[in-house]
Design an enzyme around this catalytic site. Structure first.
Site, PDB file in Angstrom:
ATOM      1  CB  THR A 181      -0.968   2.047  -9.739  1.00 32.41           C
ATOM      2  OG1 THR A 181      -2.002   2.900  -9.270  1.00 32.41           O
ATOM      3  CG2 THR A 181       0.350   2.801  -9.719  1.00 32.41           C
ATOM      4  CG  ASP A 212      -0.900   5.729  -3.844  1.00 33.21           C
ATOM      5  OD1 ASP A 212      -1.950   5.645  -4.512  1.00 33.21           O
ATOM      6  OD2 ASP A 212      -0.042   4.829  -3.816  1.00 33.21           O
TER       7      ASP A 212
END
Length: 314
Positions: A181, A212
């Protein structure tokens, strides 16, 4: 990283993923290219902040640079799903207004963080997913579109084949499949905070899996005290509400930024079996960059003007 913040100072921190590679797997050339991309992202966000721009504009600018690089699991460097395609997620949040926008499972948006910004500013919603997010993108002339194979890279394809082999051999550990990420957090000269996070998700993911990164409070959070962007095993970051938990420990428990970030990343997440890292900046200009993995691609511009990039702990 404690600082004494001048009134006119700004702060920026970025990450390109935690736990993405072991030291002995990273060549000197690849390391140099990663550091250069991190510096370019700092330049992009830092220029916005130096000109008196908003933290929100700065984190978006920094993340766009990281999305354009094939070296991080976001945008151009997005990993493959089990079907051999790419599904991308992103979110951003402005601290003093609590405005937020997010998208998940988009396939044709070159820079998902820009679509997340459009959701925040041009829709009544916070999170749009899949086909709906794509249809919303159709209404926005400012959102650049690409064919899904634009995100293809040889390195990510090799990772897909390796993960599928691991799955066939039924190896127990999934660590390493979830990382990469990108994100940015900033404090601007007006005292405002913002955070942005973007990802290609998990290699070999199925069933429309979402981690998430596009979830406000899990992989991303900003309020008037702190801005946080997470990177790691998304299922555990969701279960721990990592980004908001850091903020809550500061707001309700009186913890410092470093104490709150360390407790969540170094204790709460591993206690459940997860791993990863986070970047955070508070309203006083302090920066925290904790990670419990072998490394985390990261960079920062501190309130005193000093800057740097790093991959491993030393």
């Amino acid at each position: 990283m404690l600082v004494s913040k001048p009134a006119s100072a700004f702060v920026l921190a970025i990450h390109g993923g935690a736990g993405v590679i072991e030291r002995d797997q990273l060549s000197a050339g690849d390391a140099a290219a990663i550091h250069a991309d991190l510096q370019a992202a700092l330049d992009a966000g830092g220029q916005v902040l130096a000109a008196g721009g908003s933290a929100l504009d700065a984190v978006q600018a920094a993340v766009v640079v990281l999305e354009e690089s094939p070296r991080f699991n976001a945008g151009k460097g997005a990993v493959y799903t089990a079907e051999g395609t790419h599904e991308l997620d992103a979110s951003l949040m402005e601290g003093h207004t609590r405005r937020a926008g997010a998208v998940a499972g988009v396939r044709t948006v070159r820079n998902p963080v820009q679509l997340a910004r459009a959701v925040m500013e041009h829709s009544p919603h916070v999170l749009l997913i899949g086909e709906g997010a794509e249809r919303f993108a159709d209404t926005r002339d400012d959102i650049m579109r690409v064919d899904n194979d634009w995100f293809d890279t040889d390195t990510r394809h090799a990772q897909l084949l390796q993960e599928q082999l691991r799955e066939r051999e039924q190896a127990e550990s999934l660590k390493g499949a979830y990382f990469g990420t990108v994100g940015a957090v900033a404090l601007d000269t007006h005292g405002h905070l913002a955070a942005a996070t973007s990802t290609g998700g998990m290699t070999n993911k199925r069933y429309g899996r979402v981690g998430d990164s596009p979830l406000i409070g899990a992989g991303n959070w900003a309020d008037d005290r702190v801005a946080v962007s997470g990177t790691g095993w998304g299922e555990f970051f969701i279960r721990c509400a990592v980004a908001h938990d850091i903020a809550a420990r500061m707001a309700y428990g009186g913890a410092s930024l470093q104490e709150a970030a360390n407790t969540v990343v170094m204790a709460a997440v591993p206690a459940l079996g997860g791993d990863g890292g986070a970047i955070a900046v508070d309203a006083q200009g302090n920066i925290a960059l904790p990670f419990n993995t072998s490394g985390m691609y990261r960079g920062w511009i501190a309130a005193d003007g000093s800057r740097g990039t790093a991959i491993f702990r030393d």
